[in-house]
Scaffold this motif. Structure first.
Motif, PDB file in Angstrom:
ATOM      1  N   THR A   1      -5.329  53.186 -18.454  1.00 59.28           N
ATOM      2  CA  THR A   1      -3.973  52.424 -19.076  1.00 59.28           C
ATOM      3  C   THR A   1      -3.174  52.421 -17.797  1.00 59.28           C
ATOM      4  O   THR A   1      -1.885  51.821 -17.044  1.00 59.28           O
ATOM      5  N   GLY A   2      -3.873  53.693 -16.765  1.00 62.39           N
ATOM      6  CA  GLY A   2      -2.213  53.997 -15.394  1.00 62.39           C
ATOM      7  C   GLY A   2      -2.887  53.828 -14.205  1.00 62.39           C
ATOM      8  O   GLY A   2      -4.043  53.113 -14.280  1.00 62.39           O
ATOM      9  N   LYS A   3      -2.322  54.508 -13.490  1.00 57.24           N
ATOM     10  CA  LYS A   3      -3.119  54.823 -11.646  1.00 57.24           C
ATOM     11  C   LYS A   3      -4.337  55.085 -11.540  1.00 57.24           C
ATOM     12  O   LYS A   3      -4.558  55.892 -12.588  1.00 57.24           O
ATOM     13  N   LEU A   4      -5.290  54.097 -11.249  1.00 57.89           N
ATOM     14  CA  LEU A   4      -6.523  55.873 -10.909  1.00 57.89           C
ATOM     15  C   LEU A   4      -6.572  56.041  -9.506  1.00 57.89           C
ATOM     16  O   LEU A   4      -5.878  55.492  -7.981  1.00 57.89           O
ATOM     17  N   GLY A   5      -7.218  57.367  -9.561  1.00 60.81           N
ATOM     18  CA  GLY A   5      -7.572  58.226  -8.494  1.00 60.81           C
ATOM     19  C   GLY A   5      -8.706  57.833  -7.502  1.00 60.81           C
ATOM     20  O   GLY A   5      -8.511  56.875  -7.691  1.00 60.81           O
ATOM     21  N   TYR A   6      -8.864  57.985  -6.439  1.00 63.11           N
ATOM     22  CA  TYR A   6      -9.623  57.653  -5.433  1.00 63.11           C
ATOM     23  C   TYR A   6      -9.382  58.450  -3.931  1.00 63.11           C
ATOM     24  O   TYR A   6      -8.154  58.581  -3.329  1.00 63.11           O
ATOM     25  N   HIS A   7     -10.435  58.310  -3.030  1.00 66.55           N
ATOM     26  CA  HIS A   7     -10.476  58.514  -2.039  1.00 66.55           C
ATOM     27  C   HIS A   7     -11.863  58.001  -1.092  1.00 66.55           C
ATOM     28  O   HIS A   7     -12.801  58.249  -1.527  1.00 66.55           O
ATOM     29  N   VAL A   8     -11.300  57.241  -0.466  1.00 63.95           N
ATOM     30  CA  VAL A   8     -12.254  56.326   0.335  1.00 63.95           C
ATOM     31  C   VAL A   8     -12.353  56.283   1.962  1.00 63.95           C
ATOM     32  O   VAL A   8     -11.159  56.639   1.793  1.00 63.95           O
ATOM     33  N   GLY A   9     -14.001  56.772   2.280  1.00 62.13           N
ATOM     34  CA  GLY A   9     -13.531  57.008   3.562  1.00 62.13           C
ATOM     35  C   GLY A   9     -14.813  57.269   4.323  1.00 62.13           C
ATOM     36  O   GLY A   9     -15.654  57.567   3.140  1.00 62.13           O
ATOM     37  N   TYR A  10     -15.078  57.523   5.672  1.00 63.02           N
ATOM     38  CA  TYR A  10     -16.389  56.649   6.189  1.00 63.02           C
ATOM     39  C   TYR A  10     -16.872  58.413   6.740  1.00 63.02           C
ATOM     40  O   TYR A  10     -15.984  58.842   6.793  1.00 63.02           O
ATOM     41  N   VAL A  11     -17.402  58.680   6.735  1.00 63.67           N
ATOM     42  CA  VAL A  11     -18.631  60.210   6.887  1.00 63.67           C
ATOM     43  C   VAL A  11     -19.996  59.569   7.477  1.00 63.67           C
ATOM     44  O   VAL A  11     -20.338  58.474   7.988  1.00 63.67           O
ATOM     45  N   ASP A  12     -19.857  60.621   8.311  1.00 58.80           N
ATOM     46  CA  ASP A  12     -21.373  60.970   9.440  1.00 58.80           C
ATOM     47  C   ASP A  12     -22.036  61.365   8.571  1.00 58.80           C
ATOM     48  O   ASP A  12     -23.612  60.662   8.466  1.00 58.80           O
ATOM     49  N   THR A  13     -22.460  62.382   7.257  1.00 63.14           N
ATOM     50  CA  THR A  13     -23.846  62.248   6.535  1.00 63.14           C
ATOM     51  C   THR A  13     -22.750  62.309   4.776  1.00 63.14           C
ATOM     52  O   THR A  13     -22.144  62.152   4.728  1.00 63.14           O
ATOM     53  N   PHE A  14     -23.436  61.871   4.329  1.00 65.44           N
ATOM     54  CA  PHE A  14     -23.508  61.989   2.932  1.00 65.44           C
ATOM     55  C   PHE A  14     -23.610  63.362   1.958  1.00 65.44           C
ATOM     56  O   PHE A  14     -25.203  63.561   1.711  1.00 65.44           O
ATOM     57  N   HIS A  15     -22.825  63.879   1.779  1.00 60.81           N
ATOM     58  CA  HIS A  15     -23.659  65.196   0.888  1.00 60.81           C
ATOM     59  C   HIS A  15     -23.295  65.372  -0.663  1.00 60.81           C
ATOM     60  O   HIS A  15     -21.804  65.452  -1.148  1.00 60.81           O
ATOM     61  N   GLN A  16     -23.867  65.947  -1.308  1.00 59.17           N
ATOM     62  CA  GLN A  16     -23.934  65.560  -2.686  1.00 59.17           C
ATOM     63  C   GLN A  16     -23.126  66.742  -2.921  1.00 59.17           C
ATOM     64  O   GLN A  16     -22.597  68.009  -2.503  1.00 59.17           O
ATOM     65  N   ASP A  17     -21.907  67.003  -4.014  1.00 59.01           N
ATOM     66  CA  ASP A  17     -20.633  67.231  -4.091  1.00 59.01           C
ATOM     67  C   ASP A  17     -20.986  68.341  -5.075  1.00 59.01           C
ATOM     68  O   ASP A  17     -21.570  67.577  -5.987  1.00 59.01           O
ATOM     69  N   GLY A  18     -20.854  69.451  -4.424  1.00 55.32           N
ATOM     70  CA  GLY A  18     -20.693  70.431  -5.650  1.00 55.32           C
ATOM     71  C   GLY A  18     -22.220  71.635  -5.198  1.00 55.32           C
ATOM     72  O   GLY A  18     -21.584  72.497  -5.132  1.00 55.32           O
TER      73      GLY A  18
END
Length: 191
Positions: A82-99
């Motif tokens: 119901t409120g504002k949603l948080g996000y972080h979006v950007g280009y990366v050179d390689t995609f690494h699994q979070d964690g």
């Protein structure tokens, strides 16, 4: 508005046979209708990282994609938010699994990494709400034939946020919007 007026003036001159005349910048050859459609596609979004720290903390329930005349769209459904949603979006050179930090290959000319402040599980019950699996394509999403999207990969759902990698044709302008309980990422077809 000025851009549309300038494009309309250029098209009028092109239609009068003056397209090759000096000073008519932006006049495109071809049918007027196609040039007018291209003039209405905004590319002013930029390709820099975009983020919002807000968070509703409801779980992610679905991810869908669609094609539009000017951009490809990815929609994150955070049902019940119901409120504002948080996000972080950007280009990366390689995609690494979070964690874990493991690299996940993503096809395309560039990789757009999307973090949504919504876990893919219900924090109260720990029951999975979105069936993404690390390193695999997004379930139910097929981007074959899309102009900009080339691949999708689920990264992880870690510490209350979900991570997705989107393979795109090139490093193109994008925007992030919220509509109700949906977070929307649009990636333009061109600059």
């Amino acid at each position: 508005m000025r851009r549309l007026t300038t494009a309309a003036a250029a098209l009028a001159l092109a239609g009068a046979g003056l397209a090759g005349t000096a000073g008519v910048a932006g006049a495109a050859p071809g049918p007027v209708g196609k040039a007018a459609s291209a003039a209405t596609c905004s590319t002013v979004w930029g390709s820099g990282t975009k983020s919002a720290t807000d968070s509703d903390s409801k779980p992610l329930t679905n991810i869908k994609t669609s094609q539009n005349p000017c951009y490809d769209r990815m929609v994150f459904d955070i049902s019940g938010a119901t409120g504002k949603l948080g996000y972080h979006v950007g280009y990366v050179d390689t995609f690494h699994q979070d964690g874990s930090g493991e690299q996940i290959p993503v096809n395309g000319g560039a990789i757009l990494q999307v973090y949504v402040s919504a876990p893919s599980y219900d924090p109260a019950t720990m029951k999975q709400t979105y069936a993404g699996k690390a390193g695999k394509s997004l379930p139910g999403v097929n981007v074959t034939g899309y102009k900009t999207f080339k691949d999708t990969r689920f990264g992880a759902s870690f510490e209350g946020q979900t991570q997705v990698g989107v393979g795109v044709r090139a490093r193109l302008p994008f925007r992030v919007l919220q509509s109700g309980d949906k977070l929307i990422v649009d990636v333009a077809h061109t600059w």
